[in-house]
Each structure stands twice: as structure tokens, then as C-alpha cells.
Design a protein around this motif. Structure first.
Motif, PDB file in Angstrom:
ATOM      1  N   THR A  88      -5.628 -11.412  21.754  1.00 51.25           N
ATOM      2  CA  THR A  88      -4.974 -11.329  20.450  1.00 51.25           C
ATOM      3  C   THR A  88      -3.488 -11.473  20.710  1.00 51.25           C
ATOM      4  OG1 THR A  88      -6.676  -9.831  19.619  1.00 51.25           O
ATOM      5  CG2 THR A  88      -4.588  -9.888  18.412  1.00 51.25           C
ATOM      6  N   ILE A  89      -2.848 -12.316  19.925  1.00 48.93           N
ATOM      7  CA  ILE A  89      -1.402 -12.508  20.055  1.00 48.93           C
ATOM      8  C   ILE A  89      -0.749 -12.146  18.729  1.00 48.93           C
ATOM      9  CG2 ILE A  89      -1.601 -14.969  19.506  1.00 48.93           C
ATOM     10  CD1 ILE A  89       0.877 -15.439  21.294  1.00 48.93           C
ATOM     11  N   ARG A  90       0.369 -11.434  18.815  1.00 50.58           N
ATOM     12  CA  ARG A  90       1.136 -11.051  17.630  1.00 50.58           C
ATOM     13  C   ARG A  90       2.558 -11.575  17.812  1.00 50.58           C
ATOM     14  NH1 ARG A  90       1.400  -7.354  13.456  1.00 50.58           N
ATOM     15  NH2 ARG A  90      -0.650  -6.526  13.957  1.00 50.58           N
ATOM     16  N   TRP A  91       2.984 -12.455  16.887  1.00 46.17           N
ATOM     17  CA  TRP A  91       4.358 -12.951  16.893  1.00 46.17           C
ATOM     18  C   TRP A  91       5.229 -11.870  16.277  1.00 46.17           C
ATOM     19  CZ3 TRP A  91       0.212 -16.130  16.539  1.00 46.17           C
ATOM     20  CH2 TRP A  91       0.174 -17.210  17.421  1.00 46.17           C
ATOM     21  N   LEU A  92       6.130 -11.314  17.061  1.00 46.70           N
ATOM     22  CA  LEU A  92       6.912 -10.157  16.645  1.00 46.70           C
ATOM     23  C   LEU A  92       8.085 -10.495  15.741  1.00 46.70           C
ATOM     24  CD1 LEU A  92       6.866  -8.333  20.088  1.00 46.70           C
ATOM     25  CD2 LEU A  92       5.386  -7.929  18.101  1.00 46.70           C
ATOM     26  N   VAL A  93       8.556 -11.733  15.811  1.00 45.46           N
ATOM     27  CA  VAL A  93       9.667 -12.190  14.977  1.00 45.46           C
ATOM     28  C   VAL A  93       9.214 -13.462  14.262  1.00 45.46           C
ATOM     29  CG1 VAL A  93      12.050 -13.022  14.966  1.00 45.46           C
ATOM     30  CG2 VAL A  93      11.370 -11.219  16.556  1.00 45.46           C
ATOM     31  N   PRO A  94       9.083 -13.418  12.929  1.00 50.30           N
ATOM     32  CA  PRO A  94       8.658 -14.615  12.209  1.00 50.30           C
ATOM     33  C   PRO A  94       9.577 -15.797  12.517  1.00 50.30           C
ATOM     34  CG  PRO A  94       8.728 -12.724  10.741  1.00 50.30           C
ATOM     35  CD  PRO A  94       9.354 -12.294  12.036  1.00 50.30           C
ATOM     36  N   ALA A 105       3.493 -10.013  21.376  1.00 52.06           N
ATOM     37  CA  ALA A 105       2.686  -8.957  21.980  1.00 52.06           C
ATOM     38  C   ALA A 105       1.305  -9.561  22.200  1.00 52.06           C
ATOM     39  CB  ALA A 105       2.611  -7.747  21.071  1.00 52.06           C
ATOM     40  N   ILE A 106       0.772  -9.390  23.399  1.00 56.29           N
ATOM     41  CA  ILE A 106      -0.542  -9.947  23.732  1.00 56.29           C
ATOM     42  C   ILE A 106      -1.455  -8.824  24.184  1.00 56.29           C
ATOM     43  CG2 ILE A 106      -1.809 -11.553  25.227  1.00 56.29           C
ATOM     44  CD1 ILE A 106       0.806 -13.181  25.447  1.00 56.29           C
TER      45      ILE A 106
END
Length: 179
Positions: A88-94, A105-106
Motif C-alpha cells: 500500500t502506498i500513500r502519497w503524503l503531499v498531493p 508512506a509504504i
């Protein structure tokens, strides 16, 4: 809008003293000071001369500045889950892919892997927050456990994977268009 303050800010951005701005516009240093402190108002011709020296058009000068966003709430972050590869990957800054750095964050499931990347000029920093992250860089595998960091130039094919029995997590920050 504080016109005097905006003139002052533009002058400073151009590395000009009040005296230098005055010389380039045939105005005195004292008059420039009065303008910057809103103690005097310039004629339209004088105002346009000042803007020309400062490299501004009237429309640019009067355009309201957009507020700079420094805090990015969770609901503005984007997340993607790949069940097949187990991450799962989360882009922390649009829209960070338009910036010099792209923080994500991975989270890697047991035996999970992130996609393989080809060599690039990117620099990458990884901070492991949980578990053990493996980095395959070319033919070598590097390991980092929770609390440790990895920093590398992406000069060879590379991939990160989970080397722990449970879930591993990391914060990855890459330059250029890494992701």
C-alpha cells in the motif's frame, strides 16, 4: 493590499537598495522610502516605471497571492493498494510529483514487494518505521530494520521488499520523478 510593502518585498527580491531603485526610476531614496511606508502615492507613470524596474506587470502586481499550503491533512492524501504485490502506498503531499521531492508512506505485507525501478538520476531516502525493509540495488541486497535509514542514488535497477515475517512500513522520499 499593502502596496508599499509589496514594492519593498519586490525590491528586496531583486537585491536592490532603495537608492538603486531610485536611480533606475529617477526618484530619490527618500521618495522610495515614503512609498514603501505608504506615506506617499506615486503617479501612474511613476508606478509603472517602478514596476518595470522590478520586473512586474500591473496585473501581476495586483494579483492576490494564493496562500501557501504547508500542512496536508490525511483526507487530502491519496492511497493505492496493490493486492498482487502486497503493498500500500500513500502519497503524503498531493501533487508532490511536480516538486523536487516526493514523500510517500509504504506498507508492505509479508513477502510484499514494491515495483522495480530502472536507473535514474534520482536520490532516494527511506526511513523504516516497522519491520525490515530490503533494498535490491543492482545485484546487492541491503537490509534496514525499524529506526534505520537507507539513502542511495538510483544508478541501477532497484526494488524494495519486506524481509520481515509481519508487515513492514517505511517513509520514502525520492527526488525527480521516482514513483
Amino acid at each position: 493590499m499593502d502596496i508599499g510593502q509589496k514594492i519593498r518585498n519586490l525590491r528586496i527580491q531583486k537585491n536592490l537598495t532603495q537608492e538603486e531603485l531610485g536611480e533606475r526610476t529617477d526618484l530619490s531614496k527618500g521618495y522610495i522610502s515614503q512609498l514603501e511606508h505608504n506615506q506617499s502615492s506615486p503617479s501612474m507613470e511613476t508606478f509603472f516605471d517602478i514596476l518595470a524596474v522590478l520586473g512586474q506587470t500591473p496585473s501581476d502586481f495586483f494579483q492576490e497571492e494564493k496562500p501557501i499550503q504547508l500542512v496536508y491533512p490525511v483526507d487530502e492524501q491519496t492511497e493505492y493498494h496493490d493486492e498482487t504485490k502486497g503493498y500500500t502506498i500513500r502519497w503524503l503531499v498531493p501533487e508532490s510529483n511536480e516538486n523536487e521531492m516526493e514523500p510517500v508512506a509504504i506498507s508492505l505485507d509479508p513477502h510484499g514487494t514494491f515495483k522495480t525501478f530502472e536507473p535514474s538520476p534520482a536520490e532516494t531516502f527511506i526511513y523504516v518505521t516497522a519491520g525490515i525493509i530490503g533494498l535490491t540495488l543492482g545485484e546487492k541486497v541491503y537490509r534496514a530494520k525499524a529506526g534505520e535509514t537507507i539513502y542511495f542514488h538510483a544508478s541501477e535497477n532497484h526494488q524494495i521488499q519486506n524481509l520481515a515475517k509481519g508487515v513492514s512500513r517505511c517513509i520514502l522520499v525520492a527526488t525527480a520523478s521516482y514513483l
